[in-house]
Design an enzyme around this catalytic site. Structure first.
Site, PDB file in Angstrom:
ATOM      1  N   HIS A 198       0.834  -1.203   0.000  1.00  0.00           N
ATOM      2  CA  HIS A 198       0.000   0.000   0.000  1.00  0.00           C
ATOM      3  C   HIS A 198       0.868   1.252   0.000  1.00  0.00           C
ATOM      4  O   HIS A 198       0.503   2.279   0.561  1.00  0.00           O
ATOM      5  CB  HIS A 198      -0.929   0.015   1.219  1.00  0.00           C
ATOM      6  CG  HIS A 198      -1.884  -1.119   1.235  1.00  0.00           C
ATOM      7  ND1 HIS A 198      -1.658  -2.266   1.952  1.00  0.00           N
ATOM      8  CD2 HIS A 198      -3.069  -1.297   0.592  1.00  0.00           C
ATOM      9  CE1 HIS A 198      -2.672  -3.102   1.760  1.00  0.00           C
ATOM     10  NE2 HIS A 198      -3.529  -2.539   0.937  1.00  0.00           N
ATOM     11  N   ARG A 247      16.365   1.527 -39.041  1.00  0.00           N
ATOM     12  CA  ARG A 247      15.505   2.166 -38.051  1.00  0.00           C
ATOM     13  C   ARG A 247      15.517   3.683 -38.150  1.00  0.00           C
ATOM     14  O   ARG A 247      14.546   4.352 -37.810  1.00  0.00           O
ATOM     15  CB  ARG A 247      15.941   1.739 -36.640  1.00  0.00           C
ATOM     16  CG  ARG A 247      15.636   0.288 -36.333  1.00  0.00           C
ATOM     17  CD  ARG A 247      15.993  -0.058 -34.902  1.00  0.00           C
ATOM     18  NE  ARG A 247      15.706  -1.449 -34.609  1.00  0.00           N
ATOM     19  CZ  ARG A 247      15.957  -2.018 -33.434  1.00  0.00           C
ATOM     20  NH1 ARG A 247      16.502  -1.325 -32.461  1.00  0.00           N
ATOM     21  NH2 ARG A 247      15.665  -3.282 -33.236  1.00  0.00           N
TER      22      ARG A 247
END
Length: 587
Positions: free
Chosen positions: A217, A541
């Site tokens: 948490h 690329r």
């Protein structure tokens, strides 16, 4: 950071709505949470799980056949209210009683406890299991004070399978409690999580450190240590959970060295990082004489985007194992039935790993040693220039060229030296260096350099004494392999722009000695690499950002120029980065 948010206060509720919309065959929305789309059999025990949101797939993702009958879902890191839990239990109940299962946190204990009292007042037979598996949160003698974290999955899976099998509530509860007592978890975090709508994480961990004993948490670890390697982190986790291994006993409720294992990502850890960790976890557990049963590796109990992992080990008996193995079908946890253990098979033998080399002439073996020297010299230069090559590649590409070249050269140098030392000729040494380069580097550069060295080695062979013409022919064979495989042409702004001028200069007319001719060709390649700065990339690329590359040379061409100069000592590690920088590009 959690970025895709509408109203932070409704983040948890909207996530549940989306889960139901994505899984209409499994889930129905109800007040306070979800229930199965198809209820369990009449008179069966209903396992109702729950807790705050932010832990997906816990808890709503576990609702389904063979697992939970319903899940009560609170706000982010907040327990559902007692009235929400009661509403889910009512919607999920089929008359056989209800087992409420949740992690042991103060808010959950209070709200689930109050919901149980409310349901009992209505005549419902209700039991509770508050899971407490976190070994860091309290010592063994105070295990009742421990928190519930990723061990929730194991305990609740066992309970859900028992309920699905038709066992009465007393037995389902007893199995859940036994599973809880035998389930141990330890976790570490490298960064905190950020609540929806918040600008800062709930806690931070200094770079290079890790928090040990975290909650789910947003609580920081209970102590902080230096972040080790993957194997060192795995060892820490294994040592923590094995410290509470029970003694071995005979019988259906006795522990006999069989364990359920869960390596859990907390939201921000990469899936492949988990697999790297699990490799070591599995090794350690086997070394300890334990048999893993249906291990799980993945994200099962998360804490939003926290970067961290936890290891859960549950010490099984025959009954617990039966229900841990049992089939289930929930949106986020689906498991087919498997009747028996599946032992990890031995790896397939690689016929190329026997280390033998073909016969070679003495002159070719001597040349092989020089080849290994040259590859090692190029390796050292590329390692020194790797960061610079990455910077150049990042201008219009993905920035990984330097890393790939470094990996490929390390592998090629190791293979070249070991092959030459085994008595191979120059051709075999180049071929095995090429194979190692392709495997070590991967990607485009790995494939092209691997193909070039393999073709060059095949051309050179292991019998003749390699002279200048032989070397030029071998380089030509390598260049043709690059052109054939990559499909690039001069002008596309790739390594080909340096490769082709290099081989043409090497093949050109003249009476220069082979070494001098190589040095001249290498300078030609370096200049050609520099000249690529004036053009836009049209292949590879960088093509999609071609105009951005204008003014920066191609990284593949730069690295080729470095390698062919390094093998003859014209570039050394001390000036490698400067040599790469001198060939253009931003700094």
């Amino acid at each position: 950071m959690t970025l895709l948010v509408n109203d932070p206060d409704r983040f948890g509720a909207e996530a549940v709505d989306g889960l139901v919309a994505a899984h209409p065959a499994h889930l129905r929305r109800c007040r306070g949470g979800v229930v199965r789309a198809r209820p369990g059999g009449e008179g069966a025990v209903s396992l109702v799980v729950g807790g705050g949101s932010g832990h997906y797939p816990a808890f709503a993702g576990w609702v389904g056949e063979g697992f939970a009958a319903g899940a009560a879902c609170g706000g982010v890191f907040a327990s559902p209210s007692a009235s929400q839990i009661r509403a889910v239990a009512r919607a999920a109940g089929t008359g056989g009683g209800v087992l409420l299962g949740y992690g042991r946190y103060a808010g959950d204990v209070l709200h689930f406890g109050l919901a149980a009292e409310m349901l009992r007042s209505e005549g419902v037979d209700v039991r509770e299991i508050a899971i407490a598996d976190d070994v860091a949160s309290a010592p063994p003698e105070e295990s009742h004070r421990r928190r519930g974290i990723a061990g929730d999955l194991v305990v609740l899976k066992v309970a859900g399978a028992a309920a699905e099998a038709g066992l009465p509530l007393d037995q389902v509860e007893a199995l859940a409690r036994r599973a809880d007592a035998r389930t141990k978890t330890l976790g570490v975090a490298m960064s905190g999580c950020t609540l929806p709508g918040a600008a800062e994480p709930l806690f931070t961990v200094p770079q290079g450190r890790m928090g040990i004993g975290l909650g789910i948490h947003g609580e920081p670890g209970l102590e902080e240590r230096e972040l080790g390697s993957a194997d060192e982190v795995a060892d820490l986790l294994v040592d923590g959970v094995l410290a509470e291994q029970p003694g071995r006993e005979e019988g259906p409720t006795g522990y006999a060295g069989r364990v359920a294992v869960l390596l859990n990502g907390l939201g921000g850890a990469g899936r492949e990082e988990l697999l790297v960790l699990y490799r070591r976890v599995d090794e350690r557990l086997r070394d300890a004489g334990l048999t893993t049963v249906r291990p799980e590796v993945g994200e099962h109990v998360t804490s939003l985007d926290m970067t961290g992992v936890s290891l859960t080990v549950a010490y099984l008996d025959e009954e617990l194992e039966e229900h841990w193995r049992a089939a289930c079908d929930a949106p986020a946890y689906r498991r087919p039935a498997v009747a028996a253990d599946v032992e990890a098979p031995d790896p397939v033998a690689d016929e190329d790993e026997d280390g033998s080399v073909p016969e070679a002439s003495e002159d070719s073996r001597a040349a092989a040693a020089r080849v290994a020297d040259g590859v090692e010299a190029a390796r050292d230069v590329v390692l020194a220039a790797a960061d610079r090559l990455g910077e150049v590649d990042a201008v219009a590409g993905d920035g990984d060229h330097g890393i790939g070249m470094a990996r490929g050269m390390r592998a090629a140098a190791e293979a070249a030296r070991s092959t030459a030392d085994a008595g191979a000729g120059a051709g075999t040494t180049l071929v095995r260096a090429g194979e190692a380069w392709a495997e070590g580097a991967g990607g485009t550069s790995g494939a092209l350099w691997g193909a070039a060295l393999t073709a060059a080695g095949t051309s050179l062979g292991d019998e003749r004494t390699p002279g200048g013409d032989d070397v030029a022919a071998a380089v030509r064979a390598g260049v043709e392999a690059v052109l054939r495989l990559g499909g690039a042409q001069v002008g596309d702004k790739t390594m080909v722009d340096a490769v082709v001028p290099f081989v043409e200069a090497l093949e050109g007319p003249g009476e220069d000695a082979p070494l001098a001719r190589w040095r001249g060709a290498a300078q030609t390649a370096a200049q050609a690499a520099q000249d690529t700065a004036g053009s836009a990339a049209s292949l590879g690329r960088a093509r999609t950002h071609g105009e951005r590359s204008v003014g920066t040379p191609d990284a593949g061409a730069l690295s080729f120029g470095l390698v062919v100069r390094a093998v003859v000592g014209d570039v050394r590690p001390d000036d490698a980065a400067a040599a790469a920088g001198a060939q253009g590009g931003p700094r």
